[in-house]
Design a protein around this motif. Structure first.
Motif, mmCIF file in Angstrom:
data_model
loop_
_atom_site.group_PDB
_atom_site.id
_atom_site.type_symbol
_atom_site.label_atom_id
_atom_site.label_comp_id
_atom_site.label_asym_id
_atom_site.label_seq_id
_atom_site.Cartn_x
_atom_site.Cartn_y
_atom_site.Cartn_z
ATOM 1 N N ARG A 144 0.832 -1.206 0.000
ATOM 2 C CA ARG A 144 0.000 0.000 0.000
ATOM 3 C C ARG A 144 0.866 1.255 0.000
ATOM 4 N N GLU A 145 0.650 2.028 -1.051
ATOM 5 C CA GLU A 145 1.405 3.278 -1.214
ATOM 6 C C GLU A 145 0.820 4.356 -0.302
ATOM 7 N N ILE A 146 1.562 5.437 -0.175
ATOM 8 C CA ILE A 146 1.034 6.605 0.526
ATOM 9 C C ILE A 146 -0.195 7.104 -0.229
ATOM 10 N N GLY A 147 -1.249 7.413 0.510
ATOM 11 C CA GLY A 147 -2.500 7.835 -0.118
ATOM 12 C C GLY A 147 -3.542 6.722 -0.093
ATOM 13 N N GLU A 148 -3.065 5.486 0.078
ATOM 14 C CA GLU A 148 -4.010 4.373 0.194
ATOM 15 C C GLU A 148 -4.414 4.179 1.656
ATOM 16 N N ASN A 149 -5.468 3.387 1.842
ATOM 17 C CA ASN A 149 -5.943 3.148 3.207
ATOM 18 C C ASN A 149 -5.132 2.076 3.920
ATOM 19 N N LEU A 150 -5.096 2.204 5.229
ATOM 20 C CA LEU A 150 -4.555 1.132 6.061
ATOM 21 C C LEU A 150 -5.470 -0.074 5.880
ATOM 22 N N PRO A 151 -4.910 -1.287 5.663
ATOM 23 C CA PRO A 151 -5.807 -2.445 5.534
ATOM 24 C C PRO A 151 -6.596 -2.686 6.827
ATOM 25 N N ALA A 152 -7.772 -3.262 6.685
ATOM 26 C CA ALA A 152 -8.575 -3.612 7.874
ATOM 27 C C ALA A 152 -7.918 -4.790 8.579
ATOM 28 N N PHE A 153 -7.862 -4.731 9.882
ATOM 29 C CA PHE A 153 -7.347 -5.866 10.654
ATOM 30 C C PHE A 153 -8.053 -5.921 12.000
ATOM 31 N N THR A 154 -8.020 -7.080 12.611
ATOM 32 C CA THR A 154 -8.492 -7.229 13.990
ATOM 33 C C THR A 154 -7.473 -8.068 14.741
ATOM 34 N N LEU A 155 -6.956 -7.504 15.812
ATOM 35 C CA LEU A 155 -5.932 -8.177 16.609
ATOM 36 C C LEU A 155 -6.286 -8.035 18.088
ATOM 37 N N LEU A 156 -5.401 -8.528 18.937
ATOM 38 C CA LEU A 156 -5.601 -8.391 20.386
ATOM 39 C C LEU A 156 -4.586 -7.410 20.933
ATOM 40 N N ALA A 233 7.543 -3.277 31.888
ATOM 41 C CA ALA A 233 8.957 -3.331 32.291
ATOM 42 C C ALA A 233 9.705 -2.088 31.826
ATOM 43 N N ARG A 234 9.227 -1.474 30.728
ATOM 44 C CA ARG A 234 9.885 -0.277 30.196
ATOM 45 C C ARG A 234 9.202 1.003 30.655
ATOM 46 N N GLY A 235 8.194 0.867 31.487
ATOM 47 C CA GLY A 235 7.483 2.038 31.986
ATOM 48 C C GLY A 235 6.792 2.822 30.885
ATOM 49 N N LEU A 236 6.302 2.136 29.850
ATOM 50 C CA LEU A 236 5.684 2.841 28.727
ATOM 51 C C LEU A 236 4.278 3.304 29.103
ATOM 52 N N ASP A 237 3.886 4.426 28.516
ATOM 53 C CA ASP A 237 2.577 5.007 28.776
ATOM 54 C C ASP A 237 1.575 4.433 27.772
ATOM 55 N N LEU A 238 0.670 3.603 28.264
ATOM 56 C CA LEU A 238 -0.249 2.897 27.370
ATOM 57 C C LEU A 238 -1.583 3.633 27.187
ATOM 58 N N ALA A 239 -1.644 4.888 27.661
ATOM 59 C CA ALA A 239 -2.897 5.642 27.548
ATOM 60 C C ALA A 239 -3.334 5.757 26.085
ATOM 61 N N ASN A 240 -2.380 5.988 25.182
ATOM 62 C CA ASN A 240 -2.729 6.058 23.756
ATOM 63 C C ASN A 240 -1.731 5.241 22.924
ATOM 64 N N TRP A 241 -1.305 4.132 23.498
ATOM 65 C CA TRP A 241 -0.339 3.263 22.819
ATOM 66 C C TRP A 241 -0.794 1.823 22.990
ATOM 67 N N SER A 242 -1.065 1.156 21.871
ATOM 68 C CA SER A 242 -1.507 -0.234 21.913
ATOM 69 C C SER A 242 -0.430 -1.145 21.351
ATOM 70 N N PHE A 243 -0.191 -2.248 22.035
ATOM 71 C CA PHE A 243 0.678 -3.302 21.525
ATOM 72 C C PHE A 243 -0.232 -4.433 21.069
ATOM 73 N N LEU A 244 -0.115 -4.787 19.782
ATOM 74 C CA LEU A 244 -1.076 -5.738 19.212
ATOM 75 C C LEU A 244 -0.407 -7.037 18.779
ATOM 76 N N THR A 245 -1.181 -8.112 18.879
ATOM 77 C CA THR A 245 -0.725 -9.422 18.443
ATOM 78 C C THR A 245 -1.942 -10.219 17.994
ATOM 79 N N GLY A 246 -1.725 -11.405 17.444
ATOM 80 C CA GLY A 246 -2.862 -12.208 16.992
ATOM 81 C C GLY A 246 -2.392 -13.316 16.085
ATOM 82 N N PRO A 247 -3.276 -13.800 15.218
ATOM 83 C CA PRO A 247 -2.892 -14.896 14.335
ATOM 84 C C PRO A 247 -1.709 -14.500 13.455
#
Ligand SMILES: [Cu+2]
Length: 305
Positions: A144-156, A233-247
């Motif tokens: 996906r080039e700049i100007g295109e949409n982020l693909p749809a995904f669902t993760l945890l 462990a790194r003291g990261l601020d998760l208020a607006n930061w998501s770590f995602l994983t999944g299949p």
């Protein structure tokens, strides 16, 4: 009369036995060309387990789980397992899980804990399938080039919550890929540090509505709990930061569509880095490849939101 040993004799006898044991061990490791170093750690056995969380006991740091039969090993039963702090924090009574039961010496604990309820599993699988189909349909234009949409995904996310890409609509998003076991200081560890610097700099510059998203390149290992541990462990601020994983299938197609290369090499992963900026409507508006991106370049684009 039975033979009697004085306590002193017994001690000497034990020392001799220990010495003999040592000599033998040295010989056998010499014979093996010193290929293996004997370790005192008891052997570890792993079994896949499915069950339901009854209770999380944070005082004793155990999960009480009713699990199904583990064929050839253990009948169905309710028992308690030690778990990592983050897995305990993520645990919800009533939640179905799949995990690995690790038996080490006298210890039983659970690792690789994933939500396993029907809704979560079918939502993730359906999204992964759709993403795979999308990559196939796009063919050579999968990237996906700049100007295109982020693909749809669902993760945890790091708390095991289901997160769909459209959840970030209405906000600018900075997205990258990392993995928690990355051993190269200049790669993922540096990328995570830089994201946290960007988070701080953007806030200081007055950007309000933005999100950071770090997707695991190593979803086999990076469970929600592992990601939460990594962030805490790194003291990261998760208020607006998501770590995602999944299949892994979902991650693989996201990587293809966002132009990040991943190769499994022995126990580790060789990969490239990209940091992608998405606007309020889900469009890719900027990207920086490699690790030497400028925080300012992102801050000025986040401020426009
Ligand atoms: Cu890395």
């Amino acid at each position: 009369m039975s033979p009697r040993y004085s306590p002193a004799t017994v001690v000497v006898f034990c020392l001799l036995m220990a010495a003999a044991g040592c000599a033998k061990r040295e010989e056998s490791s010499k014979a093996a060309g010193n290929a293996s170093v004997e370790s005192a750690a008891p052997a570890e056995v792993r079994h896949p387990l499915k069950g339901e969380i009854l209770q999380a006991d944070s005082a004793r740091q155990v999960l009480i789980v009713t699990h199904y039969e583990i064929p050839g090993y253990m009948p169905a039963m309710t028992m308690e397992f030690k778990v990592a702090k983050a897995d305990l924090a993520n645990a919800k009574p009533g939640q179905r899980i799949r995990a690995e039961l690790v038996e080490r010496g006298e210890d039983y604990f659970l690792e690789k804990i994933w939500p396993d309820d029907t809704v979560t599993v079918s939502t993730l699988d359906a999204a992964a399938k759709a993403l795979a189909q999308d990559t196939t349909i796009r063919g050579k234009e999968a990237y996906r080039e700049i100007g295109e949409n982020l693909p749809a995904f669902t993760l945890l996310d790091q708390e095991g919550r289901t997160i769909a890409a459209n959840r970030f609509r209405g906000k600018r998003v900075v997205l990258n890929f990392i993995f928690t076991r990355c051993p190269i200081a200049t790669m993922c560890p540096a990328a995570t540090l830089k994201m946290s610097q960007l988070q701080k700099a953007a806030r200081e510059a007055g950007a309000k509505e933005f999100e950071l998203v770090s997707i695991s390149l190593d979803p086999e290992y990076d469970t929600p709990g592992v990601l939460r541990d990594y962030a805490e462990a790194r003291g990261l601020d998760l208020a607006n930061w998501s770590f995602l994983t999944g299949p892994d299938g979902a991650v693989r197609h996201l990587l293809a569509q966002l132009g990040v290369i991943r190769e499994f090499e022995g126990a580790t992963i060789k990969h490239t880095l990209a940091t992608v900026l998405i606007d309020e409507s889900g469009r890719i508006i900027y990207r920086a490849d490699g690790s030497s991106w400028q925080i300012d370049e992102f801050v000025k684009r986040l401020k426009k939101s």
